[in-house]
Design a protein around this motif. Sequence first.
Motif, PDB file in Angstrom:
ATOM      1  N   LYS A  65      45.102  45.096  36.615  1.00  0.00           N
ATOM      2  CA  LYS A  65      43.837  44.472  36.506  1.00  0.00           C
ATOM      3  C   LYS A  65      43.358  43.174  38.176  1.00  0.00           C
ATOM      4  O   LYS A  65      41.768  43.275  37.831  1.00  0.00           O
ATOM      5  CB  LYS A  65      43.621  43.121  34.798  1.00  0.00           C
ATOM      6  N   MET A  95      39.539  36.470  22.636  1.00  0.00           N
ATOM      7  CA  MET A  95      40.205  36.596  22.837  1.00  0.00           C
ATOM      8  C   MET A  95      41.717  36.895  21.520  1.00  0.00           C
ATOM      9  O   MET A  95      42.730  37.356  21.228  1.00  0.00           O
ATOM     10  CB  MET A  95      41.521  35.922  24.046  1.00  0.00           C
ATOM     11  N   ARG A 131      41.072  39.363  32.877  1.00  0.00           N
ATOM     12  CA  ARG A 131      41.223  38.532  31.776  1.00  0.00           C
ATOM     13  C   ARG A 131      40.666  39.663  30.393  1.00  0.00           C
ATOM     14  O   ARG A 131      41.380  40.149  29.247  1.00  0.00           O
ATOM     15  CB  ARG A 131      41.266  37.384  31.292  1.00  0.00           C
ATOM     16  N   ALA A 137      38.648  35.812  35.478  1.00  0.00           N
ATOM     17  CA  ALA A 137      38.415  35.861  33.553  1.00  0.00           C
ATOM     18  C   ALA A 137      37.312  37.377  33.363  1.00  0.00           C
ATOM     19  O   ALA A 137      37.952  37.761  32.275  1.00  0.00           O
ATOM     20  CB  ALA A 137      36.669  34.743  33.516  1.00  0.00           C
ATOM     21  N   VAL A 175      49.209  43.000  34.496  1.00  0.00           N
ATOM     22  CA  VAL A 175      48.488  42.061  35.141  1.00  0.00           C
ATOM     23  C   VAL A 175      48.202  42.429  36.037  1.00  0.00           C
ATOM     24  O   VAL A 175      47.138  42.273  37.120  1.00  0.00           O
ATOM     25  CB  VAL A 175      49.216  40.545  34.804  1.00  0.00           C
ATOM     26  N   ALA A 178      41.990  42.442  29.828  1.00  0.00           N
ATOM     27  CA  ALA A 178      43.123  43.408  30.019  1.00  0.00           C
ATOM     28  C   ALA A 178      43.252  44.014  28.763  1.00  0.00           C
ATOM     29  O   ALA A 178      44.760  44.368  29.500  1.00  0.00           O
ATOM     30  CB  ALA A 178      43.849  41.457  29.533  1.00  0.00           C
ATOM     31  N   ASN A 194      46.599  33.873  33.018  1.00  0.00           N
ATOM     32  CA  ASN A 194      46.019  33.243  32.232  1.00  0.00           C
ATOM     33  C   ASN A 194      45.717  34.649  31.682  1.00  0.00           C
ATOM     34  O   ASN A 194      44.857  35.434  30.844  1.00  0.00           O
ATOM     35  CB  ASN A 194      44.755  33.469  33.160  1.00  0.00           C
ATOM     36  N   VAL A 195      45.550  36.073  32.949  1.00  0.00           N
ATOM     37  CA  VAL A 195      45.688  37.242  32.633  1.00  0.00           C
ATOM     38  C   VAL A 195      46.388  37.827  31.556  1.00  0.00           C
ATOM     39  O   VAL A 195      46.140  38.163  30.817  1.00  0.00           O
ATOM     40  CB  VAL A 195      45.013  37.852  34.247  1.00  0.00           C
ATOM     41  N   LEU A 252      38.915  30.084  32.330  1.00  0.00           N
ATOM     42  CA  LEU A 252      39.873  29.965  32.012  1.00  0.00           C
ATOM     43  C   LEU A 252      40.655  28.773  31.830  1.00  0.00           C
ATOM     44  O   LEU A 252      40.092  27.264  31.566  1.00  0.00           O
ATOM     45  CB  LEU A 252      40.017  30.630  33.791  1.00  0.00           C
TER      46      LEU A 252
END
Lengths: 270, 260
Positions: free
Chosen positions: A131, B134, A160, A157, A128, A163, A108-109, A99
């Motif tokens: 999630k 990502m 994320r 994490a 968000v 996401a 973060n997400v 993260l």
Amino acid sequence: MDTKAPPKTDIVSIRNLTFSRGHRKIFNAISLDIKRGKITAIMGPSGTGKTTLLKLIGGQLYPDKGDIIVDQQNVHQLKRKDLYTLRKRMGMLFQSGALLTDISVFDNVALPLREHTALNKSMIRTLVLMKLQAVGLRGARDLMPAELSGGMARRVALARAIALDPMMIMYDEPFTGQDPISLGTLVKLIKELNNTLGLTSIIVSHDVEETIGIADYIYVLSEGKVAGHGTPEQIRNSDSKWVQQFMKGDADGPVHFHYPATDYREDLFQ
Amino acid sequence: MIDFLQKLGQTTLTSFAKLGRGYFFLIHTLIGIISVLAHPRLLTKQLYSVGVLSFLIISISGLFVGMVLGLQGFYILSDFGAEETLGVMVAASLVRELGPVVAALLFAGRAGSALTAEIGLMKATEQLSGMEMMAIDPIKRIIAPRFLAGFLSMPLLAALFSAIGVIGGQIIGVGLLGVDDGAYWSQMQSTLDFQDDILNGIIKSIVFGFVISWIALFEGYDAAPTSEGVSRATTRTVVNSAFTILGLDFILTALMFGDI
């Protein structure tokens, strides 16, 4: 089997992959397939390059030889832009969580959503929170990563990683260093997410019991080779001495307890 | 002998390889700056931690350097009965040399080392690799805003250093040693040239800001992802920045003030 395009049921196929670090061969012409929609585990002792394998699949490392096909695309022949497009559909859960420590759980997400979609603020907020709800941490949205326990950080994490609703998630040692409760939570989450979101999961782990409990198919790696593969049942009953030692955790067997050394007596009385 | 040659060859190769990586990194970063302009929020946060937080150390050092200049300058100049020109001496030394150079050395120690450690730790904790997975380019998102912040802060900090130094010189020269206040300022105004002195000093600090940010960020990005690796990289940032600043200062001074 090497040149033919892999069938569509395989989301990842690895063919004759060879990779070395310095002089040490980490993978020596291994081939394996990962079925769509299933939980596939890749197991092996520490240092067999399990994390390296995930980085190769994600295109962060380049193999010396061999191909990695993800969703019909050869990862290492893609242009940077196409690789990034492919990565948006792959989630990866790092062992440390990875993260960003200078922004909150919520941010973060939200990060992948803000970077890759044109959704407005309230849509991002809704997504968000959904999630975070899925991993049970909606209430922790305003905390900073440093305030989270190891298990919580891993769940954030995970939120994320899902996401952008990826087609698959790669878990790097998800069970290591977790207390029994977080462990149970993670096992449950991985299974649930895989089934409800229609994901494909790849778990890299050396925790035998937890992994066997949720995996549909298992590959066991040793010294750069696939030592055995099959369903959990088949792996348990494998006749490979090596696989047996790994599954039971015996101190001595094909993998010796002692690091190679000269004769003990000679060494002491020289 | 062969061993020595082998080592020499290896060292040369690795240092050239690193230089090459450094240039690619720089080009990638400079391209990344375009996307920073689209996200000004990222920049303001870095301007704060790189620039604003260096404010105190720069101001205090500037004050003391100015005071020392005032003191030393007065003793030397008064031997020739020229203490009226103290303002010129203090301001010229600060604007031309000490402002850009000392501020850059302090900046490398304060902000450069922090940048290297931050990036190195982000690498060690897989934050950078996590961003790559990502599909977010860490150079665009993490490196470029920090680079731009360092590049923009340095000239401002150097100017601040010089300005406070001039006041420090005045406190000592005028306040304590009795140089005429009017002479201190008017001599300074009439002798210092905007282009020759001030502009050249600003150019120096812009160059230093560019180089320090580049070295600090690249060392962090290129650090071995272990505690030892990060610690070494931080040391290298401070040492290499100091050498580069002093070396470049000589070259720039020769180009600007020498009649070459």
